[in-house]
Design an enzyme around this catalytic site. Structure first.
Site, PDB file in Angstrom:
ATOM      1  N   TRP A 107     -24.644 -22.161 -34.080  1.00  8.69           N
ATOM      2  CA  TRP A 107     -25.748 -21.980 -34.854  1.00  8.69           C
ATOM      3  C   TRP A 107     -25.493 -21.623 -36.029  1.00  8.69           C
ATOM      4  CZ3 TRP A 107     -26.719 -19.934 -30.046  1.00  8.69           C
ATOM      5  CH2 TRP A 107     -27.277 -20.401 -29.244  1.00  8.69           C
TER       6      TRP A 107
ATOM      7  N   CYS B 237     -30.063 -18.324 -36.362  1.00  8.48           N
ATOM      8  CA  CYS B 237     -30.362 -19.350 -35.332  1.00  8.48           C
ATOM      9  C   CYS B 237     -31.215 -20.090 -35.679  1.00  8.48           C
ATOM     10  CB  CYS B 237     -31.187 -17.898 -34.090  1.00  8.48           C
ATOM     11  SG  CYS B 237     -30.270 -18.637 -31.921  1.00  8.48           S
ATOM     12  N   CYS B 238     -31.830 -20.756 -34.419  1.00  9.41           N
ATOM     13  CA  CYS B 238     -33.372 -21.420 -34.435  1.00  9.41           C
ATOM     14  C   CYS B 238     -34.789 -21.570 -35.417  1.00  9.41           C
ATOM     15  CB  CYS B 238     -33.334 -21.676 -33.360  1.00  9.41           C
ATOM     16  SG  CYS B 238     -31.987 -21.603 -31.949  1.00  9.41           S
TER      17      CYS B 238
ATOM     18  N   GLY C  37     -34.649 -25.896 -30.688  1.00 11.61           N
ATOM     19  CA  GLY C  37     -33.683 -24.546 -31.601  1.00 11.61           C
ATOM     20  C   GLY C  37     -33.106 -24.637 -32.131  1.00 11.61           C
TER      21      GLY C  37
END
Lengths: 743, 231
Positions: A323, A407-408, A718
């Site tokens: 990520w 992250c997403c 994501g």
């Protein structure tokens, strides 16, 4: 204050305080044009990328991990310098001494490090085992304090993916600070902050803050040593574009050497880089091809970043992700867009280097973005399936114009906010536990408030809701307390020294909770409300399945009767979470995001009243369940858009797959239509969307014949993954999803 | 009340831009190439109040951008012209672009009123020769040409569409006639050729109706681009 390396920049508050945003606002050059100025990959880039592709091939052949250094504990200076192609690299620095060789990082937990080595046929060295024998890891700390109930919730999988045995991640250092100010200045500021704290009375709070600053300062020093090993002096500000990118990368590299956090996101660097690139172009010391080369070489480094994970971890977070999220675009508070030529250059790496899941390029979409940029993004989505979109118009009012995504879907102000990451709980399973009065059939465990199995031949909606509410209240309190234990221990035993050194000393903290199975629970409640649901009991008298008779509205059809149930559910969950105080007074947030764990969550959840069978996967994130949509794609988007971002400040993830033919007849039409869809979805105040423009047949072919599709990238919840890196089970789930198509 | 077959909230193939497409139920024609035999039956489908449909269409307004809007297709929408008028009038009042996808085989007062609130027409000219039209559709081509003449008088932007069926209408002569029709009507701003597809076979099977063109091949890319080049 003035530094020679800042010559040519417009002055501002940024010179006297650490304030990268102010530097950007004073110096960036907005770009309204299209992609026609972009340069192609140079022969140098082709050569380096060719070597990297060969390494990727070897990594695949070896089952996903090329090599592991089992003798050395990963840290900023513990490996000798490593290179892909020393002569040709413009941006240098590697996690270990060789590309794709993974280091071990036992600070999260020695057992995880040991298992991860074993999963790939290696053995963690006695040296490392010995070193950690008398050292408390984060994991050990957590389990010293976990209550029986916390352990039970974890082992019956009603709460899963807790960062109690690995680095929590989801913290974004403001890596740009190293480039703009040089490390010495950052150390000086931190020392001043520490001196200030020393003037106060010492409490647990101040002692902790002071010790944290000590660690931050020490690791800024290690960062300088690390860079020196590569022949770079990062004590002073970067003097040109190459140095700006290199210094920023060193800061990021130091962080991923120190921490193996679940998500190690990059932040918002491309427009920052653009200022240096523009200055070099004006000075005549850089060409467009050269600017693209710098961006390409930087992105190559991000593409070879790796962490060592266990098999259990991969089941939750499939595809070996890091990520490395970079946000691109977005609007400024003054109404100018933050789109620069380097926004295009960053996206262009998907052409110069080919499509790939990392870095996780996230477009901050606003209806006010320049049209040419919107169309270019749409083109990149259609061509590569590698980027995602998030709604700048709903985030900017909350986070300003210098936030990024960890992250997403987790927004935070760069260098000013951090997050305590907390995985997710399984709402569908919780519903079943509630109906069975505190018993989980799948794990054969009693958990939560104990009472009888719900009565009645046909489930009564009001009775079910009353009971479910009680169990939600119970689980959310337990969830917050479990997180409090985890993050206390992570701060204590695996504090993110490097990343926090790149934050303001006083930060705002967010604590991110999550739910999985929202559409399953929503449709189940709808079935109970609008159809007849008869519980089927096993010999012991527990409900093991349902017979659902009659029609009921399903989430994903823009039908308020059921969509409201989803909206109410998320509101209820966050309201209950907020009732329990958090560690370090973090702000409670909630996400509807599953990564790839929707498969695993489904596997551990019995049959549900919506007709989903025992063990069948959930839909990812906030997606409607597969193949229940009857009115086409926009109806499905409208349903998801109803979930309020105010309730779900940690993000609402939606993954959207459409066939090229359905998007329009010509390439130009497809671009225009995708732009319209994104404009419309975000005007509805939706938060996030992954866009895949592809045919299911392509996935089926890749499933049957993986070797023929080594670079097939798809967006999942994501993030993006290399399709071949998913497990067979995860691949099948992706294939079974709704592909919007017109016949 | 409108009798509808189905709704597609994301239509990109029936009119410009992103469109909310309502497929109406019921068709007087029995074209051999028909892709949707399940829309023929005038008693099938479900009924929905016009207000409800207008409300639903409005929920997608944000997605329509500068070009998109609502398209009413079929079946044959002219069979329910009075109700479609009501729907379009409500949509236009909300600033939604209206598009009618029709075979143009009917003309009456209701249709005239409907055209007054129609922003664009997709006119399906199945064959350009009266004999062919009679043979494969079952009636005369003349009403379609009359309909087009009305569109021209009203200056309603029109796209002529034709499904290309190998052996039936893939000739050079057909393309020439199509061009002549286009050139005689300034309201036509585009001609779209659609390849004949047999994905509908399963629909025929489900209805136990023989698919008359089951043995006709689908046109390949090469035929389509050759014919398109003649336009």
């Amino acid at each position: 204050m003035m530094h020679a390396n800042w010559e040519g920049f417009r002055s501002g508050a940024w010179q006297d305080e650490i304030n990268v945003r102010d530097f950007i606002q004073n110096n960036y050059k907005e770009y309204h044009g299209d992609e026609s100025f972009l340069a192609k990959a140079t022969p140098r880039t082709e050569t380096v990328m060719g070597k990297v592709r060969e390494l990727f091939r070897q990594e695949r052949e070896k089952g996903g991990v090329l090599d592991i250094d089992t003798e050395t504990v990963s840290s900023l200076t513990s490996y000798a310098p490593g290179y892909i192609d020393k002569e040709n690299e413009l941006i240098v620095g590697m996690q270990t001494d060789s590309p794709l060789k993974r280091g071990v990082n036992p600070f999260g937990g020695i057992r995880m490090a040991r298992q991860a080595c074993e999963a790939y046929g290696y053995k963690l060295s006695d040296k490392v085992e010995q070193e950690f024998k008398f050292r408390t890891t984060h994991n050990t700390g957590v389990f010293r304090v976990y209550t029986d109930e916390m352990r039970a919730a974890r082992s019956c999988h009603v709460i899963t993916g807790l960062p109690d045995a690995y680095g929590r991640g989801r913290i974004i250092g403001d890596y740009r600070r190293v480039a703009l100010y040089g490390v010495d200045r950052l150390i000086q500021m931190k020392e001043a902050d520490k001196a200030e704290i020393g003037k106060q009375d010492f409490t647990a709070e101040t002692a902790r803050a002071s010790e944290e600053l000590y660690q931050q300062i020490a690791f800024l020093g290690f960062m300088k040593e690390m860079a020196a090993m590569y022949g770079c002096d990062i004590s002073q500000p970067a003097k040109d574009a190459r140095e700006a990118i290199q210094w920023t990368y060193f800061a990021y590299l130091a962080s991923i050497k120190e921490q193996n956090g679940a998500a190690m996101s990059l932040g918002r660097v491309s427009t920052f880089f653009d200022i240096y690139i523009e200055r070099d172009l004006e000075r005549g010391i850089l060409t467009e091809a050269g600017a693209q080369e710098l961006m390409d070489d930087f992105v190559i480094k991000l593409r070879i970043a790796r962490h060592l994970r266990t098999a259990e971890y991969n089941e939750l977070f499939g595809g070996d992700p890091m990520w490395i999220t970079e946000v691109v675009g977005g609007m400024g508070e003054d109404g100018r867009s933050l789109v620069t030529k380097s926004s295009f250059r960053f996206l262009n790496t998907l052409y110069t280097l080919g499509s790939a899941p990392e870095p996780n390029i996230t477009i901050l979409w606003s209806n006010s973005l320049p049209e040419a940029f919107k169309r270019f993004c749409a083109k990149v989505s259609i061509d590569t399936d590698s980027i995602q979109y998030e709604n700048d118009d709903i985030m900017r009012p909350l986070y300003g114009d210098d936030y990024a995504i960890a992250c997403c879907v987790s927004a935070m102000k760069v260098g000013k906010q951090m997050q305590f990451f907390g995985a997710r709980c399984n709402l569908a399973k919780l519903l079943l536990i509630a109906l069975n009065g505190g018993y989980d059939l799948n794990s054969d465990m009693h958990i939560g408030p104990q009472m009888g199995v719900i009565e009645g031949d046909v489930l009564d909606f009001d009775a079910v809701m009353e009971r479910f509410d009680g169990y939600i209240a119970w689980l959310m309190r337990l969830y917050v307390n479990t997180m409090n234990v985890i993050h206390y221990m992570h701060d204590k035993y695996a504090y993110e020294k490097t990343q926090m050194a790149l934050h303001d000393t006083v930060v705002e903290r967010l604590m991110a909770f999550g739910v999985a199975g929202l559409s399953v629970v929503t449709d189940s409640l709808s079935a109970i409300k609008y159809a007849k649901v008869r519980p089927i009991k096993n010999a012991a008298g527990y409900i093991e399945g349902f017979e659902t008779v009659g029609e009921f509205p399903k989430f994903g059809n823009d039908d308020d009767r059921v969509d409201q149930l989803a909206k109410d559910m998320t509101h209820k969950v966050i309201t209950e979470l907020r009732k329990t105080p958090t560690y370090r007074n973090a702000i409670h947030t909630l996400s509807i995001l599953t990564i790839t764990s929707n498969v695993m969550y489904g596997k551990n959840t019995g049959a549900t009243p919506d007709g989903r069978g025992n063990g069948e996967p959930f839909a990812p994130g906030a997606n409607p369940m597969h193949n229940r949509e009857e009115n086409g794609a926009l109806a499905s988007l409208n349903s998801v858009a109803k979930i309020s971002y105010d309730d779900c400040r940690d993000g609402v993830s939606n993954t959207f797959s459409i066939t090229p033919d359905t998007l329009g007849k010509t390439e130009e039409e497809r671009k225009g239509n995708l732009v319209s869809i994104l404009d419309g979805y975000f005007a509805k105040k939706a938060h996030h969307i992954n866009v895949n423009v592809m045919n299911r047949e392509t996935l089926l072919k890749a499933y049957e014949n993986p070797e023929a599709y080594p670079n097939l990238t798809i967006r999942v919840s994501g993030y993006a993954v290399n399709f071949n890196k998913l497990s067979r089970e995860q691949q099948r789930e992706v294939i079974s999803r709704t592909f919007h198509e017109s016949i | 009340m409108l009798r509808i077959h189905s709704i597609q909230s994301l239509g990109t193939l029936d009119g410009p831009g992103v469109r909310f497409v309502v497929f109406l139920q019921g068709c007087p024609l029995r074209c051999k190439c028909c892709h949707n035999p399940d829309t023929w039956d005038m008693r099938g489908g479900e009924t929905l109040p016009v207000d409800e449909l207008a409300r639903r269409a409005a929920r997608y307004k944000e997605y329509f951008g500068a070009e998109g809007g609502i398209t009413v297709s079929g079946g044959e929408p002219l069979l329910q012209a009075a109700e479609v008028y009501e729907l379009f009038a409500r949509c236009k009042a909300q600033g939604i672009h209206t598009c009618l996808d029709t075979s143009g085989s009917l003309m009456n007062e209701s249709v005239e009123r409907l055209l007054a609130v129609t922003d664009r027409v997709l006119l399906d000219v199945k064959y350009t020769d009266d004999a062919d039209y009679r043979a494969h559709v079952g009636c005369s081509l003349q009403p379609v040409l009359d309909f087009l003449a009305r569109l021209n008088e009203r200056e309603i932007p029109t796209i002529l569409r034709q499904v290309i069926i190998p052996t039936l209408n893939d000739s050079v002569q057909n393309m020439e006639r199509l061009c002549r029709i286009r050139d005689a009507h300034p309201c036509v701003d585009k001609v779209e050729l659609l390849p004949f597809r047999k994905l509908c076979q399963s629909k025929y099977d489900a209805l136990s109706i023989p698919f008359p063109l089951a043995d006709v091949p689908e046109p390949d890319r090469e035929i389509m681009s050759r014919l398109t080049a003649l336009l």
